[in-house]
Scaffold this motif. Sequence first.
Motif, PDB file in Angstrom:
ATOM      1  N   VAL A 174      10.472 -10.999  56.753  1.00  0.00           N
ATOM      2  CA  VAL A 174      11.510 -12.015  56.629  1.00  0.00           C
ATOM      3  C   VAL A 174      12.582 -11.422  55.717  1.00  0.00           C
ATOM      4  O   VAL A 174      12.297 -10.539  54.911  1.00  0.00           O
ATOM      5  CB  VAL A 174      10.985 -13.345  56.042  1.00  0.00           C
ATOM      6  CG1 VAL A 174       9.861 -13.913  56.893  1.00  0.00           C
ATOM      7  CG2 VAL A 174      10.533 -13.160  54.596  1.00  0.00           C
ATOM      8  N   TYR A 175      13.830 -11.899  55.885  1.00  0.00           N
ATOM      9  CA  TYR A 175      14.849 -11.432  54.931  1.00  0.00           C
ATOM     10  C   TYR A 175      15.336 -12.616  54.100  1.00  0.00           C
ATOM     11  O   TYR A 175      15.382 -13.749  54.577  1.00  0.00           O
ATOM     12  CB  TYR A 175      16.001 -10.723  55.656  1.00  0.00           C
ATOM     13  CG  TYR A 175      16.991 -11.654  56.310  1.00  0.00           C
ATOM     14  CD1 TYR A 175      16.764 -12.153  57.607  1.00  0.00           C
ATOM     15  CD2 TYR A 175      18.165 -12.028  55.655  1.00  0.00           C
ATOM     16  CE1 TYR A 175      17.672 -12.997  58.204  1.00  0.00           C
ATOM     17  CE2 TYR A 175      19.080 -12.870  56.249  1.00  0.00           C
ATOM     18  CZ  TYR A 175      18.827 -13.351  57.527  1.00  0.00           C
ATOM     19  OH  TYR A 175      19.731 -14.194  58.112  1.00  0.00           O
ATOM     20  N   ILE A 176      15.662 -12.301  52.884  1.00  0.00           N
ATOM     21  CA  ILE A 176      16.055 -13.369  51.967  1.00  0.00           C
ATOM     22  C   ILE A 176      17.507 -13.747  52.267  1.00  0.00           C
ATOM     23  O   ILE A 176      18.447 -13.001  51.967  1.00  0.00           O
ATOM     24  CB  ILE A 176      15.919 -12.926  50.495  1.00  0.00           C
ATOM     25  CG1 ILE A 176      14.501 -12.394  50.212  1.00  0.00           C
ATOM     26  CG2 ILE A 176      16.291 -14.070  49.536  1.00  0.00           C
ATOM     27  CD1 ILE A 176      13.385 -13.393  50.462  1.00  0.00           C
ATOM     28  N   ALA A 177      17.690 -14.907  52.906  1.00  0.00           N
ATOM     29  CA  ALA A 177      19.024 -15.351  53.306  1.00  0.00           C
ATOM     30  C   ALA A 177      19.775 -15.956  52.127  1.00  0.00           C
ATOM     31  O   ALA A 177      20.993 -15.834  52.019  1.00  0.00           O
ATOM     32  CB  ALA A 177      18.920 -16.378  54.432  1.00  0.00           C
ATOM     33  N   GLN A 178      19.029 -16.606  51.245  1.00  0.00           N
ATOM     34  CA  GLN A 178      19.688 -17.264  50.117  1.00  0.00           C
ATOM     35  C   GLN A 178      18.679 -17.492  48.985  1.00  0.00           C
ATOM     36  O   GLN A 178      17.485 -17.675  49.229  1.00  0.00           O
ATOM     37  CB  GLN A 178      20.262 -18.622  50.560  1.00  0.00           C
ATOM     38  CG  GLN A 178      21.097 -19.334  49.537  1.00  0.00           C
ATOM     39  CD  GLN A 178      22.320 -18.552  49.093  1.00  0.00           C
ATOM     40  OE1 GLN A 178      22.336 -17.980  48.001  1.00  0.00           O
ATOM     41  NE2 GLN A 178      23.352 -18.475  49.942  1.00  0.00           N
ATOM     42  N   ILE A 179      19.181 -17.435  47.783  1.00  0.00           N
ATOM     43  CA  ILE A 179      18.347 -17.802  46.631  1.00  0.00           C
ATOM     44  C   ILE A 179      18.954 -19.055  46.019  1.00  0.00           C
ATOM     45  O   ILE A 179      20.139 -19.089  45.705  1.00  0.00           O
ATOM     46  CB  ILE A 179      18.292 -16.664  45.589  1.00  0.00           C
ATOM     47  CG1 ILE A 179      17.569 -15.453  46.205  1.00  0.00           C
ATOM     48  CG2 ILE A 179      17.575 -17.122  44.317  1.00  0.00           C
ATOM     49  CD1 ILE A 179      17.562 -14.214  45.339  1.00  0.00           C
ATOM     50  N   MET A 180      18.160 -20.102  45.940  1.00  0.00           N
ATOM     51  CA  MET A 180      18.698 -21.377  45.439  1.00  0.00           C
ATOM     52  C   MET A 180      18.273 -21.583  43.986  1.00  0.00           C
ATOM     53  O   MET A 180      17.202 -21.172  43.560  1.00  0.00           O
ATOM     54  CB  MET A 180      18.187 -22.535  46.292  1.00  0.00           C
ATOM     55  CG  MET A 180      16.677 -22.658  46.263  1.00  0.00           C
ATOM     56  SD  MET A 180      16.090 -24.071  47.193  1.00  0.00           S
ATOM     57  CE  MET A 180      14.312 -23.780  47.141  1.00  0.00           C
ATOM     58  N   LYS A 181      19.202 -22.232  43.267  1.00  0.00           N
ATOM     59  CA  LYS A 181      18.851 -22.600  41.894  1.00  0.00           C
ATOM     60  C   LYS A 181      18.537 -24.089  41.923  1.00  0.00           C
ATOM     61  O   LYS A 181      19.376 -24.911  42.264  1.00  0.00           O
ATOM     62  CB  LYS A 181      20.040 -22.325  40.975  1.00  0.00           C
ATOM     63  CG  LYS A 181      19.721 -22.552  39.521  1.00  0.00           C
ATOM     64  CD  LYS A 181      20.778 -21.891  38.635  1.00  0.00           C
ATOM     65  CE  LYS A 181      20.629 -22.286  37.174  1.00  0.00           C
ATOM     66  NZ  LYS A 181      19.303 -22.022  36.609  1.00  0.00           N
ATOM     67  N   THR A 182      17.297 -24.406  41.649  1.00  0.00           N
ATOM     68  CA  THR A 182      16.912 -25.823  41.693  1.00  0.00           C
ATOM     69  C   THR A 182      16.224 -26.197  40.393  1.00  0.00           C
ATOM     70  O   THR A 182      15.599 -25.355  39.739  1.00  0.00           O
ATOM     71  CB  THR A 182      15.971 -26.115  42.873  1.00  0.00           C
ATOM     72  OG1 THR A 182      15.482 -27.451  42.740  1.00  0.00           O
ATOM     73  CG2 THR A 182      14.790 -25.164  42.895  1.00  0.00           C
ATOM     74  N   ILE A 183      16.364 -27.459  40.018  1.00  0.00           N
ATOM     75  CA  ILE A 183      15.684 -27.885  38.803  1.00  0.00           C
ATOM     76  C   ILE A 183      14.263 -28.355  39.099  1.00  0.00           C
ATOM     77  O   ILE A 183      13.524 -28.722  38.194  1.00  0.00           O
ATOM     78  CB  ILE A 183      16.475 -28.998  38.071  1.00  0.00           C
ATOM     79  CG1 ILE A 183      16.569 -30.259  38.919  1.00  0.00           C
ATOM     80  CG2 ILE A 183      17.870 -28.506  37.713  1.00  0.00           C
ATOM     81  CD1 ILE A 183      17.110 -31.435  38.131  1.00  0.00           C
ATOM     82  N   VAL A 184      13.898 -28.332  40.380  1.00  0.00           N
ATOM     83  CA  VAL A 184      12.544 -28.791  40.736  1.00  0.00           C
ATOM     84  C   VAL A 184      11.640 -27.592  41.034  1.00  0.00           C
ATOM     85  O   VAL A 184      11.717 -27.006  42.109  1.00  0.00           O
ATOM     86  CB  VAL A 184      12.578 -29.735  41.948  1.00  0.00           C
ATOM     87  CG1 VAL A 184      11.184 -30.258  42.265  1.00  0.00           C
ATOM     88  CG2 VAL A 184      13.528 -30.886  41.686  1.00  0.00           C
ATOM     89  N   PRO A 185      10.809 -27.209  40.120  1.00  0.00           N
ATOM     90  CA  PRO A 185       9.956 -26.038  40.337  1.00  0.00           C
ATOM     91  C   PRO A 185       9.018 -26.214  41.533  1.00  0.00           C
ATOM     92  O   PRO A 185       8.601 -25.227  42.139  1.00  0.00           O
ATOM     93  CB  PRO A 185       9.150 -25.923  39.051  1.00  0.00           C
ATOM     94  CG  PRO A 185       9.846 -26.761  38.059  1.00  0.00           C
ATOM     95  CD  PRO A 185      10.570 -27.819  38.801  1.00  0.00           C
ATOM     96  N   ALA A 186       8.702 -27.472  41.867  1.00  0.00           N
ATOM     97  CA  ALA A 186       7.740 -27.727  42.941  1.00  0.00           C
ATOM     98  C   ALA A 186       8.231 -27.235  44.298  1.00  0.00           C
ATOM     99  O   ALA A 186       7.443 -27.115  45.237  1.00  0.00           O
ATOM    100  CB  ALA A 186       7.432 -29.222  43.016  1.00  0.00           C
ATOM    101  N   VAL A 187       9.526 -26.958  44.438  1.00  0.00           N
ATOM    102  CA  VAL A 187       9.999 -26.418  45.715  1.00  0.00           C
ATOM    103  C   VAL A 187      10.424 -24.962  45.546  1.00  0.00           C
ATOM    104  O   VAL A 187      11.102 -24.395  46.401  1.00  0.00           O
ATOM    105  CB  VAL A 187      11.187 -27.241  46.281  1.00  0.00           C
ATOM    106  CG1 VAL A 187      10.747 -28.678  46.563  1.00  0.00           C
ATOM    107  CG2 VAL A 187      12.387 -27.214  45.353  1.00  0.00           C
ATOM    108  N   ASP A 188      10.019 -24.364  44.437  1.00  0.00           N
ATOM    109  CA  ASP A 188      10.519 -23.035  44.100  1.00  0.00           C
ATOM    110  C   ASP A 188       9.365 -22.069  43.845  1.00  0.00           C
ATOM    111  O   ASP A 188       9.182 -21.078  44.562  1.00  0.00           O
ATOM    112  CB  ASP A 188      11.446 -23.173  42.877  1.00  0.00           C
ATOM    113  CG  ASP A 188      11.963 -21.847  42.331  1.00  0.00           C
ATOM    114  OD1 ASP A 188      11.373 -20.806  42.645  1.00  0.00           O
ATOM    115  OD2 ASP A 188      12.954 -21.864  41.576  1.00  0.00           O
ATOM    116  N   GLN A 189       8.541 -22.409  42.841  1.00  0.00           N
ATOM    117  CA  GLN A 189       7.533 -21.463  42.386  1.00  0.00           C
ATOM    118  C   GLN A 189       6.551 -21.069  43.495  1.00  0.00           C
ATOM    119  O   GLN A 189       5.975 -21.922  44.158  1.00  0.00           O
ATOM    120  CB  GLN A 189       6.757 -22.058  41.201  1.00  0.00           C
ATOM    121  CG  GLN A 189       7.396 -21.650  39.888  1.00  0.00           C
ATOM    122  CD  GLN A 189       6.993 -22.537  38.747  1.00  0.00           C
ATOM    123  OE1 GLN A 189       6.456 -23.624  38.942  1.00  0.00           O
ATOM    124  NE2 GLN A 189       7.274 -22.090  37.538  1.00  0.00           N
TER     125      GLN A 189
END
Lengths: 390, 239
Positions: A174-189
């Motif tokens: 897969v290629y990384i299309a975008q890196i999002m900055k979110t305040i919700v770690p539950a959709v990130d980590q």
Amino acid sequence: MIIPKLALRNLLGAGLRTWLNVVVLSLSFVLIIWLQGLYIGMGDQIKEAQIDVDYGGGQYWHESYDPYDPLTLEDAHGAVPDPIQNKIDKGEATPILIAQATIYPEGRLQVILLKGIDPAQTVVNFPSQFLVQENGEIPALIGTRMAKSAGLKIGDKVIVRWRDAQGTFDARDVYIAQIMKTIVPAVDQSQIWIPLETMRELMGMQNEASLVVMAKDIEELPVVSGWNFKSLKFLLADVEYLIKTKKTGGSIIYMFLLLLAMLAIFNTQVLSIFRRKKEMGSMMAMGFTRGKIIQLFTLEGAFHSVLAGIVAAIYGIPFLVWFAKKGWAMPEGYDDFGIALGEKLFPIYTAGLVFGTVMLILIVTTIVSFLPTRKIAKLKPTDALRGRLS
Amino acid sequence: MENSFLIKTKDLVKTYPVGHTTLFALNRVSLGFKPGEFAGLVGPSGSGKTTFLNIIGSLDSPTEGSAVVMGKNVEDLSHKQAAELRNRSIGFIFQTFNLLPVYTVYENVEFPLLLLNLPPKERKEKVMKALEWVRLADRAKSKPAQLSGGESQRVAVARAIVKKPSIILADEPTANLDAENSFNILDTMEELNHELNTTFIFATHDEKVIKYLRRKITLVDGKVTKDEVYEQKNSKGDI
Ligand SMILES: Nc1ncnc2c1ncn2[C@@H]1O[C@H](COP(=O)(O)OP(=O)(O)O)[C@@H](O)[C@H]1O
Ligand SMILES: [Mg+2]
């Protein structure tokens, strides 16, 4: 009616000592309201963010789905039932498919959750629109925390390996299309988001999902077998618990200050009762009963809290109002705390908080002021007049 | 004529245990006081004067015997009833003045009235009147710390007299005063005694006070050894 007035006069008459106690106690007032307000603000902010980005108006979970047990994830998927599919078609819900996977960034092995989401969804405030497929490659969306832990940048390619519905291993770039900055770690980590349809295809799980997020204002909730609706109350229970734990932890700071103030007042009371024996004797000679004298001395001590409340209001209200406007800039490291925190935290001071604090301090101060006065109950007028302890 | 006595004691005994023995602070004291007396218990230190005043002032209770004050047996009074009796009928004056330090002169004099639920206007009139008696109306706003000993004791007299009690008990009222202030206070008290018919009972061994007494009761080791009544004041001109 006369005793409160006398108590206030005596307290003010004691001068510097009174004001020292009052200042310490007023600090407790302000600190309690400030800290608790901060936690209430934190709780509200976290809950709002979780709802906005992740929970929506609640979620339907596949009956085997258990976010706390990754081992069950393999079975935690199923065809979306019609009543829910209806909602999805109307744009009132969006399905999410979840599977365990491994990635090999820079040759290391990292276990992650692979999550499929509809790039066109508008149910939650999640930047799924970045997952549009181009030139046959699989786009992936990750958060800043994931990017940091895996050392990934936009445009990087990474191998993802998973087991499909039949249990056989498969792998794809897969290629990384975008890196999002979110305040919700539950959709990130430890997770990678890819387009839902692509994931269903790769997994051989057509029309399936692990959970379905409902729109925030959803009213009608169909009952379907094999899927359980999880209300916001249920979903937010963890957050509530976390905030409660943090509140308790934070209370140690002001409990210490409060304890200090109480010790000071207790000490003042003991000293005052010891030194003012003769005064008590004169009062008895003038017709005051011991009960009235106990009332007087208890009130004298308890009024520390009233004065402290006034002093706290004088400097505390401007400070708290200013602080509520300015907010609290979160330190960098807070990002990894595992809770959804914005860059700034805005405290919320509720009427209940202020009232509760006032009552707490009033009651505690009264008890602490009363305890030393019990000595007076045994005081003989003649001993009091001699200035002696009985 | 029992009823004509404001205060009557019969075989009053007060003992204190001292080591293995018993100390008789009062030893079978039987005395009666009528309204308007200006009497004093006289005797050396430790003879039981304060003890006697404390018992008839319902601050203390006797070991044996009885003390009837204004028709009430002191021993039978509850703590609350005794407080009530003191509040309404007895004023105390102490050797050390015992003013309340955080209050002004005015408030100190007002203090005994606070428990009486008087309308504020009446209270104010009484306080000002009492301060005029002791010629301290101009010091009403002062604090006790700003007063001389003589002034302090005059405030104490005003405080004792303000509710117009039937009885004033004065325990060594001049012990901390110089001669001039002592006479000053005594003159005031004598005036009040004449004007209001208030009964004054002193405990003293001060010659200056003794000169003013119209009745001199001598106590020795808790016993009354002499009880002398003078028609006229004991002529202070002698001094
Ligand atoms: N609370 C007490 N405990 C023991 N002895 C006491 C107490 N009060 C008074 N006395 C004793 O009783 C005696 C009479 O005391 P007091 O009435 O104060 O005498 P006076 O006022 O004539 O000097 C004294 O010997 C005194 O030491
Ligand atoms: Mg004495």
